[in-house]
Structures are given as structure tokens and as C-alpha cells.
Design an enzyme around this catalytic site. Structure first.
Site, PDB file in Angstrom:
ATOM      1  CG  HIS A 210      -0.331   0.146   2.524  1.00 40.40           C
ATOM      2  ND1 HIS A 210      -0.094   1.349   3.119  1.00 40.40           N
ATOM      3  CD2 HIS A 210       0.152  -0.780   3.369  1.00 40.40           C
ATOM      4  CE1 HIS A 210       0.501   1.163   4.288  1.00 40.40           C
ATOM      5  NE2 HIS A 210       0.664  -0.126   4.464  1.00 40.40           N
TER       6      HIS A 210
HETATM    7  N1  UDP Z   1      -3.697  -6.001   8.814  1.00 42.94           N
HETATM    8  C1  UDP Z   1      -4.987  -6.510   9.015  1.00 42.94           C
HETATM    9  N2  UDP Z   1      -5.714  -6.922   7.928  1.00 42.94           N
HETATM   10  C2  UDP Z   1      -5.224  -6.881   6.665  1.00 42.94           C
HETATM   11  C3  UDP Z   1      -3.917  -6.377   6.451  1.00 42.94           C
HETATM   12  C4  UDP Z   1      -3.167  -5.926   7.550  1.00 42.94           C
HETATM   13  O1  UDP Z   1      -5.446  -6.582  10.168  1.00 42.94           O
HETATM   14  O2  UDP Z   1      -5.944  -7.281   5.728  1.00 42.94           O
HETATM   15  C5  UDP Z   1      -2.927  -5.506   9.987  1.00 42.94           C
HETATM   16  C6  UDP Z   1      -1.553  -6.094  10.165  1.00 42.94           C
HETATM   17  O3  UDP Z   1      -1.596  -7.264  10.956  1.00 42.94           O
HETATM   18  C7  UDP Z   1      -0.812  -4.982  10.909  1.00 42.94           C
HETATM   19  C8  UDP Z   1      -1.471  -3.715  10.400  1.00 42.94           C
HETATM   20  O4  UDP Z   1      -2.696  -4.125   9.774  1.00 42.94           O
HETATM   21  O5  UDP Z   1      -1.044  -5.099  12.302  1.00 42.94           O
HETATM   22  C9  UDP Z   1      -0.580  -3.041   9.406  1.00 42.94           C
HETATM   23  O6  UDP Z   1      -1.222  -1.994   8.851  1.00 42.94           O
HETATM   24  P1  UDP Z   1      -0.745  -1.305   7.510  1.00 42.94           P
HETATM   25  O7  UDP Z   1       0.059  -2.257   6.716  1.00 42.94           O
HETATM   26  O8  UDP Z   1      -1.957  -0.696   6.924  1.00 42.94           O
HETATM   27  O9  UDP Z   1       0.140  -0.092   8.035  1.00 42.94           O
HETATM   28  P2  UDP Z   1       1.680   0.099   8.317  1.00 42.94           P
HETATM   29  O10 UDP Z   1       2.075  -0.870   9.391  1.00 42.94           O
HETATM   30  O11 UDP Z   1       2.422  -0.085   7.042  1.00 42.94           O
HETATM   31  O12 UDP Z   1       1.764   1.518   8.794  1.00 42.94           O
END
Ligand code: UDP
Length: 362
Positions: A210
Site C-alpha cells: 500500500h
Molecule cells: N492487517 C490486518 N488486515 C489486513 C492487512 C493488515 O489486520 O488485511 C494488519 C496487520 O496485521 C498490521 C497492520 O494491519 O497489524 C498493518 O497496517 P498497515 O500495513 O496498513 O500499516 P503500516 O504498518 O504499514 O503503517
């Protein structure tokens, strides 16, 4: 002591949930209560990116949802600041707690400091040193203003010291996202989609993408997907972030192994990660979760603000080199990936340490 806790987007909810549980726990056993107000900025409003996490993680209804919705970086920042300022003036507090590195983290920190309110940043100090990432700007602005820093690693603490933060403002407590991961392990839910895809049988990859650098340019996104699709011998389950879906619709029929699925709930997603052969991602949180679960993780980024996941854990950065991606996938499928270990203090008790510190602040 009165605290305002801010959350706005999916990766915030797993970071605040253990803190709220630890506050409730402490209040049950201690006369000096810590009362809190929960502000949801509404940065993520889709049910699958917000409400489901409140339900699964047992989060209380927010005291207010600022309802800011989507927009450009500046529009979102401005809307959050305008709405949070009104809320904070009406509901003064001793301390605002912000978590992570999303736009809400930065915008609410600026508002609080302009109203002379102290700010604590949970997950302070992490740096990718890549100013093209909107999150890096959020981290630097937040950390230049906050009063207290709860860090996930000693590298994050060092980054803060190197930028002039005093040692007595920094508390190395571990990782509240990992507290939530441990909390989830006896609550996992098997996603229905595993029964709908033929021959999955616990032999699949998980893909999440993303970051703007991977998904905003449709050609780049397609070349990544094509390389993955051609070089795996099993299904790749890809819960698609709404931001990515925009650029994907056109390609759907050309993919053989990659299966696009709806974003999963947290308990479903961790179930999927835990049973996977390997993970391909550009997510920050997923790099950490795979490290703790000991699952091979290939990160499609040039850098990471979470270097311990590479130095200690099961993560490797491969940038945008598709040859390296192919080699990495083969290494995983043939069982030759490094094993990795768990970074210090990622033990499920970070939130308790945070609340112990909070209790000493006033
Ligand atoms: N996650 C979730 N469902 C999904 C994809 C990711 O619950 O379909 C969770 C994942 O376990 C993690 C968090 O979302 O805890 C990560 O979020 P994201 O990748 O949006 O943000 P980032 O960590 O890159 O800021």
C-alpha cells in the site's frame, strides 16, 4: 491524571488497544486513577479498516470521532488539526498520547503543543531516513515536538538522542503492536477465503502492498505483481488495501497465482500470516509481526524504519529489484531462508511498562 489518546488509522488500533487495557488494569488495583478520553480522527473510516478492530481488540467506543475522512496529505492534516483543536479546547487534558506515524499522529501533536499540552509519542524515534515517505515527515515533525518518547528498540532511542532529545525523555519499553500480536494468538479466526480457494491447504504466500512508492504508479505495481505471479508455485493471498484497489481493477484477469481478497480483520490476518510459507509486503507493522512469528518476510522497499526486523528478525529488504525478488521467493520455497530471532522487549508487556511510566509523570 487525565490523558487523551489519539488514533486514526488501521495500524494505530493495535498500538492503542494494549495501552487502554493496561490503564484499565492499573485502575482496578490503584486508587490514583488514570482517566482517558479516546479520540478517533476518522482518518480511516471504512468498516474493514476501523470498526472491526475496535470489536476484536475490545476497544471502547471513541469519546468522539472527528470524522475527517480522506483527502490529500494537506487536506487531511488541516481537517484533523481544525477538529482536534476544537475538541482539545473543550476537553483539556494533562497529556496527549499519539502512536505510530500516520497523519493523525503528526497533526494532533502540532495541535496539542500549540495549546501547551504535553505529548507522549508511542513508537517514537524510528526512522527510514527516506524523506519521500509521508510517514517519515510525520515521524520527524512529531518527534521534534513531543515531550516523552516510548521506543520499540534501542536503535529508535539512539535516533532520538542523536537528534537532541534528552535521555530522561526517552523510555525504551518494547512494542505495543507486538502486545496485540500476542493477545491475538489465542483468538485467531480462520478466514473464509481459505475454504474458497482450491489447493491452498496452508501452503500459500501472503502479499500486502500500500505504500505510494509501490502502488501509485500502475506500471510499477503491475511489474511487481507479474514478477511475483510468475515466480511462485503456490497461491499468493493479497488482502487489498483500498488505496491499492484503485490501480488493480484493470489487471485482475491476468493473474494466475495472486488472489485478490478483501482486507481481513486483525484476527483473520494474523491467522493467515501464521500459517503462511512466506510474506511479501511493504507494510511497517507486517515486517514486525513476521519477525515475531518467525515467518520469512520479503520487503519491497529500499529502506526500513524497522532495521531490527532485518538485523535480528526474518525480514529482508529487496528494494525494487525484481531479480532479487525472484531469488528471495525461491529461497523461501526451498526452505533456505534465515531463521531470525525476536528483538529485545518485544514480549507482550510494552503497554504495562508505558502505563507504569505514565503513573510517574504526574
Ligand atoms: N492487517 C490486518 N488486515 C489486513 C492487512 C493488515 O489486520 O488485511 C494488519 C496487520 O496485521 C498490521 C497492520 O494491519 O497489524 C498493518 O497496517 P498497515 O500495513 O496498513 O500499516 P503500516 O504498518 O504499514 O503503517
Amino acid at each position: 491524571m487525565k490523558i487523551t489518546i489519539v488514533a486514526g488509522a488501521r495500524p494505530n488500533f493495535m498500538k492503542i488497544a494494549p495501552i487502554i487495557r493496561a490503564i484499565d488494569d492499573r485502575n482496578r488495583h490503584n486508587k490514583k486513577l488514570i482517566s482517558f478520553r479516546l479520540v478517533h480522527t476518522g482518518q480511516h473510516y471504512d468498516e474493514r479498516l476501523s470498526k472491526i478492530f475496535f470489536q476484536e481488540l475490545g476497544l471502547p467506543e471513541p469519546d468522539i470521532n472527528l470524522g475527517v475522512g480522506s483527502g490529500t496529505q494537506a487536506e487531511q492534516t488541516a481537517k484533523i488539526m481544525i477538529e482536534f483543536e476544537k475538541d482539545l479546547i473543550q476537553n483539556p487534558t494533562d497529556l496527549v498520547i499519539v502512536v505510530g506515524d500516520v497523519t493523525s499522529t503528526m497533526a494532533c501533536t502540532i495541535v496539542a503543543k500549540k495549546l501547551n499540552t504535553k505529548v507522549a509519542h508511542v513508537e517514537g524515534g524510528i526512522r527510514s531516513f527516506d524523506m519521500t515517505m509521508p510517514e517519515e515527515v510525520n515521524r520527524i515533525v512529531t518527534d521534534s515536538l513531543a515531550d516523552y518518547f516510548f521506543t520499540t528498540t534501542s536503535i529508535a532511542s539512539e535516533n532520538l538522542k542523536n537528534s537532541g532529545v534528552k535521555e530522561n525523555q526517552i523510555f525504551f519499553v518494547g512494542n505495543t503492536m507486538i502486545d496485540s500480536l500476542y493477545f491475538s494468538l489465542d483468538r485467531l479466526k480462520r478466514p473464509k477465503v481459505l475454504d474458497e480457494i482450491p489447493n491452498v491447504n496452508n501452503s500459500y504466500f501472503v502479499l500486502t502492498l500500500h505504500r505510494p512508492s509501490n502502488v501509485d504508479d500502475a506500471n510499477k505495481l503491475w511489474s511487481i505483481l507479474k514478477a511475483i505471479d510468475q515466480h511462485v508455485s503456490k497461491s499468493v493471498l493479497f488482502p487489498v488495501h483500498p488505496r491499492t484497489m484503485k490501480n488493480l481493477r484493470v489487471f485482475l484477469n491476468d493473474l494466475r497465482n495472486i488472489k485478490l481478497i478483501e482486507p481481513l480483520s486483525y484476527f483473520e490476518f494474523i491467522y493467515l500470516l501464521k500459517g503462511s510459507t512466506g510474506v511479501i509486503t511493504d507494510s511497517g507493522g507486517v515486517q514486525e509481526e513476521t519477525t515475531v512469528l518467525g515467518i520469512p518476510c520479503v520487503t519491497l522497499r529500499m529502506n526500513t524504519e524497522r532495521p531490527e526486523t532485518v538485523l535480528i528478525g526474518s525480514n529482508e529488504l529487496i528494494g525494487d529489484d525484481l531479480n532479487k525478488l525472484k531469488l528471495a521467493l525461491t529461497k523461501i520455497e526451498t526452505g533456505h531462508w534465515k531463521r531470525g530471532a525476536i528483538p529485545n522487549l518485544w514480549d507482550g508487556s510494552a503497554a504495562k511498562r508505558i502505563v507504569d511510566v505514565l503513573a510517574t509523570l504526574n
